[in-house]
Design an enzyme around this catalytic site. Sequence first.
Site, mmCIF file in Angstrom:
data_model
loop_
_atom_site.group_PDB
_atom_site.id
_atom_site.type_symbol
_atom_site.label_atom_id
_atom_site.label_comp_id
_atom_site.label_asym_id
_atom_site.label_seq_id
_atom_site.Cartn_x
_atom_site.Cartn_y
_atom_site.Cartn_z
ATOM 1 C CG ASP A 481 -2.168 0.720 0.860
ATOM 2 O OD1 ASP A 481 -2.399 1.137 0.076
ATOM 3 O OD2 ASP A 481 -2.943 0.322 2.221
ATOM 4 C CG ASP A 551 -9.369 2.527 0.274
ATOM 5 O OD1 ASP A 551 -9.298 1.462 -0.712
ATOM 6 O OD2 ASP A 551 -9.213 3.586 0.738
HETATM 7 C C1 DGJ Z 1 -5.671 1.869 1.582
HETATM 8 C C2 DGJ Z 1 -6.276 0.418 1.599
HETATM 9 O O1 DGJ Z 1 -6.520 1.018 -0.196
HETATM 10 C C3 DGJ Z 1 -7.355 0.150 2.168
HETATM 11 O O2 DGJ Z 1 -7.396 -1.558 1.535
HETATM 12 C C4 DGJ Z 1 -6.079 -0.588 3.498
HETATM 13 O O3 DGJ Z 1 -5.332 -1.732 3.656
HETATM 14 C C5 DGJ Z 1 -5.413 0.596 4.125
HETATM 15 N N1 DGJ Z 1 -5.407 1.562 3.052
HETATM 16 C C6 DGJ Z 1 -4.937 0.364 5.576
HETATM 17 O O4 DGJ Z 1 -5.089 1.541 6.080
#
Ligand code: DGJ
Length: 729
Positions: A481, A551
């Site tokens: 990420d 997200d």
């Molecule tokens: C952003 C990601 O897109 C989410 O799925 C998750 O992993 C969060 N970060 C965690 O901080």
Amino acid sequence: MSIIFNEKQKTFSLHTKNTTYQMKIGNLDYLIHTYYGPSIPDEDVSYQIKQYDRGFSGNPIESIQDRTFSLDAQPQEFSTYQQGDFRTSSMEVVNADGSMVFGGKVKDYRIKTGKFTLDGLPTCFATEKDTVDTLEITLADPVSLVEVTLLYSVFEEKDIITRSTLVYNAGSGTIHLRKIMASCLDFTNGSDKDIVSFPGRYGQEKQVERMCVNHHIHRFESGRGSSSHQQSPYLILCDHDATEDFGTCYGMAMMYSGNFLAEVELDQYDQLRVQMGINNKNFNFLLEAGERFTAPEVVMTCTEKGLTGITHIYHDFIRSNLNRSKFMHEERPILINTWEAVFFDFDDKKLVEVAKAAKKMGVEMLVMDDGWFGKRDNDKSGLGDWFVNRNKIHCGLHDLVKQVNELDMKFGIWFEPEMVSVDSDLYRKHPDWAMEIPGRDAIVSREQLALDISRRDVQDYLIESVNAILDDANIAYMKWDINRSVTDLWSNALASERQGELAHRMVLGLYRIMDGIIKTHPDILFEGCSGGGGRFDLAMLSYYPQYWSSDNTKPIDNLKLHYGASFLYPPCTQGAHVSDSTAYVPFDTKAVIAMGGTFGYELDATHLEPEILAGCQKMSKRFKKYFKLISEGDYYRLTNPFSTGNFTAWQSVSKDKKESLLSIVITNQTVNGPQEYVKVKGLDKDLQYTVSGDIAGSVIVSGAALMRVGIPVPRDVQDYSAFQIEIKA
Ligand code: DGJ
């Protein structure tokens, strides 16, 4: 040989199965672009380039008596700079003597067998089945001695030509590179063209915009340190009247994950220039005598088969020539991710409970998302401290993974390697590793700073600390990420005059870190993520076989997200999960939409209503059944969810045309409305198909009827119902 240099015509013709690309050493040895499009023979088509005495378009002094020759009105292969071409430049350079000019003329050329590679940058590759040839043409400026080498690799059978640019300082002083494009494409007439781009924002990535090219310089760019949620280093150029199925279309996609720039300019004479390269904002790269700069690779294609034609070429190419992971063609485990279910609130016991419950849903892998390391109970601290938090994972990672494995489930883990929390041991120990400009307050985002990954010591720390965790337990998957845009461009390891190199050096640093982690773990499935699809680009896809799309797990929004992403990325690369979000959308519909991607879950498995559990079991099984078809088949967009239709439909068709899966989501059930139909695509008109699935009974109909008469869209059903229809020869 797919590359022909015709001595007499002085043309370079690059032929793929269905396209031709042509350049010519023209007047005064400038390299002009004569053609890119559907195949033509190896003949000189420069006759189309007409020259007139154009006012205010100056002439090189060598052609003083020929007022009709101006670089301003010539289609160029890579534009000169400050030589009378006033359109957007392909390169901007400050030479050792302070002059700002590049007048590159053809110096030499080489034709080779095989595919080019680029120092420090990911590239696509040839498989044993591919015939790939490479052309290198060097343009040299006779005074500054700056040289630009244009690289072309021709994937004959794939209808793909890839390009890059190398800059070499053959002089004796230092030069400053201020702008560099990896590809430039000039058309003698572009007034009949549209441009399709993929803008977005956090939670709404890869939206689709189609606009007429007009007399304007369109800039599509990112200055956020990564390719971004906001724009994509990918454009389609197409005829005004091009549709999904017909019309000439061009695709240009760059393998770069940093600040990019794509420029589209329709000039005063309706000539069109389309370029892609590194963003010139915050870019100033010094090249000492004898040094070289390498631009990223641009993957280009052209087809007369409309937007769907572009999609099929790219999907096949990404699956076979871009991603090196063995998982690209393997069945991916159905995963459950802890994030939307528990956020930071978990410990080892809870994780084992989730794994046990998820097993009953048909899930094959538990992914422990953010919160397992350092002091990380919320998003305010801990990034950079890549050691297990024993207050949460009491038994240690090795044991936790063992317990999950004993349930016959795989285990996955989350990292955000490129970042550091202000409240972290790493920042306290190495404040100089974070991006902050001396004497100024830094911009924080999610209370974190970007690490200066241009530094070798930072890269080595990340490679070692991430690898140590991956090697400590039986890890089957890693989610990588990154959750902020980069600001405060300053490196304590670079001299002041080199700070303009930092943004690009960070991207190179990232690729080195990825090489050190991903390439050394071929048995781990890696998924990319940047707060969703914030860095979903071709370079990332060369490392990860899948990328978390967004997200935003709202299913109806996801219809649009998958639609937009599908123009370039195959479904098997688009991370997509069923979540608890949007209670009014039926569970099955969420699952059908998530099957437009890699399919998984993001909900609390320990608290499922019995009918949801039954839904999970049914849909997990269904996804397994259709995985091969969805991930390896040809993808068709049958409707546009951005328009006002009442349903959204898409389809996967196996390469042998014997099997297809049609998915329909009713987005608006109109009262007493007309019967609507979906005309499916890609079938064999002469075959008989059995049509069955989420419809009453089954029928046997010809491919011709299914494609020309269509399938009735179910009526008198609830809004947001979904239907999957199997079509089998
Ligand atoms: C952003 C990601 O897109 C989410 O799925 C998750 O992993 C969060 N970060 C965690 O901080």
